[in-house]
Design an enzyme around this catalytic site. Sequence first.
Site, mmCIF file in Angstrom:
data_model
loop_
_atom_site.group_PDB
_atom_site.id
_atom_site.type_symbol
_atom_site.label_atom_id
_atom_site.label_comp_id
_atom_site.label_asym_id
_atom_site.label_seq_id
_atom_site.Cartn_x
_atom_site.Cartn_y
_atom_site.Cartn_z
ATOM 1 N N ASP A 173 29.633 5.296 50.497
ATOM 2 C CA ASP A 173 30.654 5.399 49.398
ATOM 3 C C ASP A 173 31.810 5.959 48.610
ATOM 4 O O ASP A 173 32.371 6.053 49.216
ATOM 5 C CB ASP A 173 29.939 6.346 47.428
ATOM 6 C CG ASP A 173 30.570 5.794 46.582
ATOM 7 O OD1 ASP A 173 30.351 5.029 46.097
ATOM 8 O OD2 ASP A 173 31.376 6.771 45.832
ATOM 9 N N GLU A 211 30.961 0.731 51.113
ATOM 10 C CA GLU A 211 31.265 -0.254 50.276
ATOM 11 C C GLU A 211 32.972 -0.106 50.042
ATOM 12 O O GLU A 211 33.635 0.415 50.579
ATOM 13 C CB GLU A 211 31.205 0.704 48.932
ATOM 14 C CG GLU A 211 31.167 0.075 47.249
ATOM 15 C CD GLU A 211 31.177 1.542 46.537
ATOM 16 O OE1 GLU A 211 31.711 0.927 45.188
ATOM 17 O OE2 GLU A 211 32.028 2.710 46.677
#
Length: 524
Positions: free
Chosen positions: A235, A272
Amino acid sequence: MKKLNLHRLLPITALCVAAACSAPVKTTTQPEAKASEWPRGVSYEIFVQSFCDSDNDGIGDIKGMTSKLDYLDELGVEAVWLMPISPSPSYHKYDVTDYYAIHPNYGTMDDFKAFLAEAHKRGIKVVVDLVLNHSGNGHPWFKEAAANPNSPYRDYYVWAHKDDPKTKGEGKTTGADSFNVNHWHSVPGSDYKYFGYFWGGMPDLNFDNPKLREETYKIGRYWLQEIGVDGFRLDAARHIFPDDREEDNHKFWEEFITEMRKVKPDVYLVGEVWAEAKTVAPYTKGLPALFNFEMSWAILKALQQGQGDSLAIKHANILDIYDDVNPDFVDATILSNHDQNRIMSEVNGDMNKAKLAAALLFTLPGSPYIYYGEEIGMKGKKPDEQIREPFLWDVQEKDECRTSWMVPVNSTEQTVTPVAVQASDKASILNHYKTLISLRNNSRALTYGKIEPVRLDNKAISAFTRSHAGETVLVLHNVSGTAASISLPANLANYKKTLFTNNNAVLDKNTIQLPAYSTIILKP
């Protein structure tokens, strides 16, 4: 950077005609033997809380997910990515308070190990969301750091005196993945503020601290070695260090993958990074798989504007940029995810456009990710809760698995047909997905193939060839609401066998009839 060889683009002429129709997906030849092998296969993103409830408490859980592994296996996916499953006070669980445990609403670590074992029996890999950019403000590290400036955990976070100029004058975001305009946050009774890129409940960790970096390696090793997951979705990978320290971000992920490979040489990491290819490419050294947000935006734009002629050229250029940095990268392609409006809502509920979006995803290069519910046409627009609504397994009176932690706004039985009903409908979007995934899984060209754009006179048509290991296919998509008739020239005349067709696209001698929002795949 490699230059796209435009002189190699294949010429075709196209003439528009005025008819469009819809029909079930058709495949007209038997697929090849299975070609795909993860991580080049299809993956499936799950928000556990919304997926399947096993104990009737309204909250999706790990046992419920385990009960649906056969569904995922039949769908044809080779891996699942689980949004965060560790303890957290929020519904989304991106503010982790214990990196070594399972959120009690989801079950136990034994439940998770059982899920892993059952997934692996079916050849399905398991990737878990690892949130390292920040912890939750309820994590013991932060609670002690905030309470005691002399705590050894103080330097696990980023602090500045409240009078420091850098904590002043905010009011703009610094990236496409956060709308937060206040990055410095106060602690009651303290003269110091802490940095939290996304919001005050998620204080950023301080990766200038070697002890903190070692903590993150320890966490990764635990999930790989002790628990047995196959990899991580990382993330906020671009925000480990501030935006003006991009090279430090790159170096950290190179360190991280080196450490992870010490315990699992084939570890899978997908990052990401919300940015265009030139910004994303340097990350491929440490994060060999990265989500291709740029192509998700391009596909949506093509569907909304009815112009597909540049899609293949754009994708080929992106791949060249990545390939210059890491030839072994994995292009993780998507239509949407848990942070983006669902594709069905973005095309205003138009089923033909949603099916075409899927056809583009599974025929363009890359290793596709499906956001849970895309395969049944779920809808959703921000705020975030409304793009993470409960999955519909069956009609309400029969659905023993449906979650009820929230009242859905977008994906109700009035707008979405449940899985059990779609399964028996050959024309359903679910069966469209199954057909396309099977086609891709059994095609070397569609799984691994290079892309060569095909030049068209019609801007509505996305056309390209995919080739690998002696297998070549010609793919044509009409992304507009106007039908087209295309005459194949001599250099493409050998593409005579129809491998796949949708919405009554057909090859008649050397002419292809492409109704609105249709696809045809041909092979020699």
